[in-house]
Every structure is written in C-alpha cells, then in structure tokens.
Design a protein around this motif. Structure first.
Motif, PDB file in Angstrom:
ATOM      1  N   TYR A 160      36.851  38.989  27.135  1.00 43.67           N
ATOM      2  CA  TYR A 160      37.883  39.193  28.137  1.00 43.67           C
ATOM      3  C   TYR A 160      39.096  38.330  27.838  1.00 43.67           C
ATOM      4  CZ  TYR A 160      33.970  41.444  30.350  1.00 43.67           C
ATOM      5  OH  TYR A 160      32.899  42.266  30.595  1.00 43.67           O
ATOM      6  N   ASP A 161      40.185  38.630  28.510  1.00 45.88           N
ATOM      7  CA  ASP A 161      41.427  37.923  28.242  1.00 45.88           C
ATOM      8  C   ASP A 161      41.395  36.500  28.793  1.00 45.88           C
ATOM      9  OD1 ASP A 161      44.260  38.172  27.224  1.00 45.88           O
ATOM     10  OD2 ASP A 161      44.628  37.528  29.285  1.00 45.88           O
ATOM     11  N   SER A 172      39.774  38.947  33.498  1.00 44.88           N
ATOM     12  CA  SER A 172      40.830  39.922  33.214  1.00 44.88           C
ATOM     13  C   SER A 172      40.488  40.670  31.932  1.00 44.88           C
ATOM     14  CB  SER A 172      42.176  39.215  33.062  1.00 44.88           C
ATOM     15  OG  SER A 172      43.179  40.125  32.691  1.00 44.88           O
ATOM     16  N   SER A 173      40.519  41.997  31.991  1.00 40.93           N
ATOM     17  CA  SER A 173      40.210  42.826  30.831  1.00 40.93           C
ATOM     18  C   SER A 173      41.304  42.714  29.775  1.00 40.93           C
ATOM     19  CB  SER A 173      40.060  44.289  31.257  1.00 40.93           C
ATOM     20  OG  SER A 173      39.969  45.140  30.139  1.00 40.93           O
ATOM     21  N   ARG A 174      40.928  42.967  28.514  1.00 43.71           N
ATOM     22  CA  ARG A 174      41.909  43.001  27.428  1.00 43.71           C
ATOM     23  C   ARG A 174      42.547  44.382  27.267  1.00 43.71           C
ATOM     24  NH1 ARG A 174      38.757  39.545  22.663  1.00 43.71           N
ATOM     25  NH2 ARG A 174      39.029  37.486  23.609  1.00 43.71           N
ATOM     26  N   TYR A 201      45.442  45.076  31.902  1.00 45.21           N
ATOM     27  CA  TYR A 201      44.745  43.816  32.195  1.00 45.21           C
ATOM     28  C   TYR A 201      44.104  43.815  33.582  1.00 45.21           C
ATOM     29  CZ  TYR A 201      47.228  42.109  28.080  1.00 45.21           C
ATOM     30  OH  TYR A 201      47.719  41.967  26.805  1.00 45.21           O
TER      31      TYR A 201
END
Length: 351
Positions: A185-186, A206-208, A212
C-alpha cells in the motif's frame, strides 16, 4: 479419596474450570500441583474453556497501568505494579497485552500473573527520532506462536526512500525478528496501532491504485501476507482520514468521527462478509471528541474513552451517555484495551 487419587484427566478438568487467580493459589499448595498447573497443555486447555471474563486495562493520565476486572458501573480498579511510565497500548490476545513505555520499549505483560517480558528491539529498526512506527500484536494458530508486527517509515525528507513502508515481524516463540519483502500500500491512513481480529492485524491504508482510495488492510499472521477486507457500504472510501479502526467485542469496528455529533460506529458481525456490517450512531448533547470504544457491556452499553481522558458509557437504545464510575468517581484514562484472564506466559521462547 484424596484429590491426588483422582485420574489425571479428571483433575485437569476440575482445575481448568477455576479462574486464573484461584489457580495461582492452587499452585502454592504443593509442588505436584504447581507442576500440573504450569504445563503448556493445561494452560492451553484452561484458555480454550469458555466463556472468559473480559476485563479492561487502562493507561491513566499519570501513565500508570490499571485494570478493571468487572466491567460495569461502580467498578473497582487496581494498579498494576509495573515500573516506569506507560503510554501506548498496542493490543491484547489470550490474556497477554503488548505495552510500550515512554522509552519506546515494548513489553508483553500478563495483567493477572504480572509476568512481563521485554520484546527486543529489531536490528532492522529505523532510528525512532527520524521515523514513525505502528505496531500490532496477535496469535498465529498455525504455528502456535504470538507475533508482533511493525510498520515503519522515515519521517524526514533527508532520508532515502522516504515513501517506503517497512514491515517487520517478531516471533515470540523463536525470539527473532525478520523483515518482509514489501508493503503493498501507499501509506497508512491513521497513525494508530493495528486491530487484531480473526487471526489478522488490521490497519486503514491508502491503495496504490489511481485515486488512492482507502482500504482495510489485513495482515494474516499465518501466511504473513496482506489481504483487503470489504469496507462498509455508505463509507467514503476516498478518505478515511476521520476514521479509526479497532476491535470491539471480538469484531472489526470502524469509527467515523468528523468532530461533531453524531459519531457513526460500524461493526462487522461476520468477519469478511461485506453485508454483515451493522451501524449505530453516538449522539452527544455537548461538544466532545471520542478516542475509541473499548468494550461492550451486554447488548446495549458501550464503554468509550474520550479525548478528554474520561471513561463514558453509551446506551445504544436510549442514546444516552453517562460517566463510568470507578472507585466512587469518574474513570480517567488516556487509552486502553480489553483482555481476558489467562495463565498464558509472555515467556514463550523455545529452548
């Protein structure tokens, strides 16, 4: 017939029904009792016998540790004689609690037996003055091991790879740290410790992917991989900045706190099922900030600790708040968790 004349399996069955404090007294009766009641087999047998009483462990504004063995109004708490000043409570599992003191040292503690063992620092740990570190604690049933998981990243632009998140795992049984290859993940959305539910430690992340969007990232302790848990319907997955993730009554729970009334609380009744999320809202007649719900009392009441360091009880049916009375006055705490009474020792390192 004397007690020692009974078959071994009957003795174990009898003793396994006693609370840990009573078993501690029984251990003092004779060496044979101490040996019987200290084996890993007996401790596990006692732990798996249900139900177990759920207790509160709290860090007070003076940074001492207190426990409440009966969660209800007019409760009595006791101070745990643990030297030093304490602040973060990472979490609990099977009667063990992971605490961090003001010197950033981690300790596994059994609040009933008062056994405590220091978790060694990882040789891979980042400099704490230049980094942020989040932790989680739970049990891996596949390897019969307790594990500490940390997510850390540099908190300064002067360090290399400032956007990388480092995932380190500590095996309590083996007494060793290891670093995993990557964090998918970010970045973590909230700077809080992970919630252990159903064999996994959970964080908001937070998703990449483009946009996001926020996700619930679950680190499975058995496979040591991250998977995603479905978020509640109606929650804005673009931003969890005002949300907190906790374990409540053995279930995953999201608190959506925008700083005003009402505060929405969602509980995943059946783990992993997106349609099992239920919701209730906390309505307050005065300005307050909720830190987190700690536990349930029956079906209606929820014990909360507020940002104002006060313990309160919210009744979901009547939609009312009241102070939790402890030792004749309102309870005070800065953070806390629940734990069950057990004989599990934090000293599990294999020889």
């Amino acid at each position: 017939m004397e007690l020692d004349d009974l078959p071994q399996e009957i003795l174990i069955n009898i003793f396994s029904r006693l609370p840990p404090k009573s078993l501690g007294k029984c251990r003092c009766l004779a060496k044979s009792y101490r040996d019987k009641l200290s084996t890993p087999h007996f401790i596990k047998s006692h732990l798996t016998r249900k139900p177990h009483q759920e207790n509160l462990l709290l860090i007070t504004p003076s940074y001492s540790v207190r426990s409440i063995c009966t969660i209800k109004d007019d409760a009595i708490w006791r101070k745990l004689e643990l030297p030093g000043d304490w602040s973060p409570v990472v979490g609990s599992c099977d009667g063990l609690v992971l605490l961090i003191n003001k010197g950033f040292e981690k300790f596994l503690v059994n609040p009933i037996t008062l056994q405590m063992v220091k978790v060694p620092n990882s040789p891979l740990a980042l400099d704490r003055d230049e980094s942020v570190c989040l932790a989680g604690f739970g049990y891996d049933s596949c390897s019969d091991d307790y594990k500490v998981v940390t997510l850390s990243h540099y908190d300064t632009i002067n360090k290399p790879r400032p956007n990388d998140i480092f995932v380190d795992v500590y095996s309590v049984k083996k007494g060793v740290w290891k670093r995993l290859d990557s964090y998918p993940y970010d970045h973590p959305v909230e700077l809080s410790h992970g919630a252990f539910v159903n064999g996994a430690i959970h964080w908001l992340a937070s998703s990449r992917e483009p946009g996001y969007q926020s996700v619930i990232a679950a680190f499975n302790l058995a496979d040591e991989v991250f998977v995603e848990i479905p978020v509640p319907r109606g929650v804005d997955v673009r931003d969890f900045a005002f949300s907190k993730l906790v374990a409540l009554g053995g279930c995953l729970c999201i608190i959506d706190d925008q700083g005003n009334s009402p505060t929405n609380v969602r509980i995943m009744k059946e783990y992993g099922l997106d349609d099992s999320w239920t919701k209730f809202s906390i309505h307050a007649d005065y300005e307050w900030d909720m830190a987190k719900p700690l536990c349930l009392i029956g079906d209606e009441d929820v014990v909360l600790v507020t940002e104002g360091e006060t313990l309160v009880v919210y009744n979901r049916t009547l939609e009312t708040l009241r102070d939790m009375v402890v030792d004749g006055g309102p309870g005070m705490a800065i953070i806390g968790c629940t734990f069950v009474e057990s004989l599990v020792s934090p000293a599990l390192i294999s020889a």
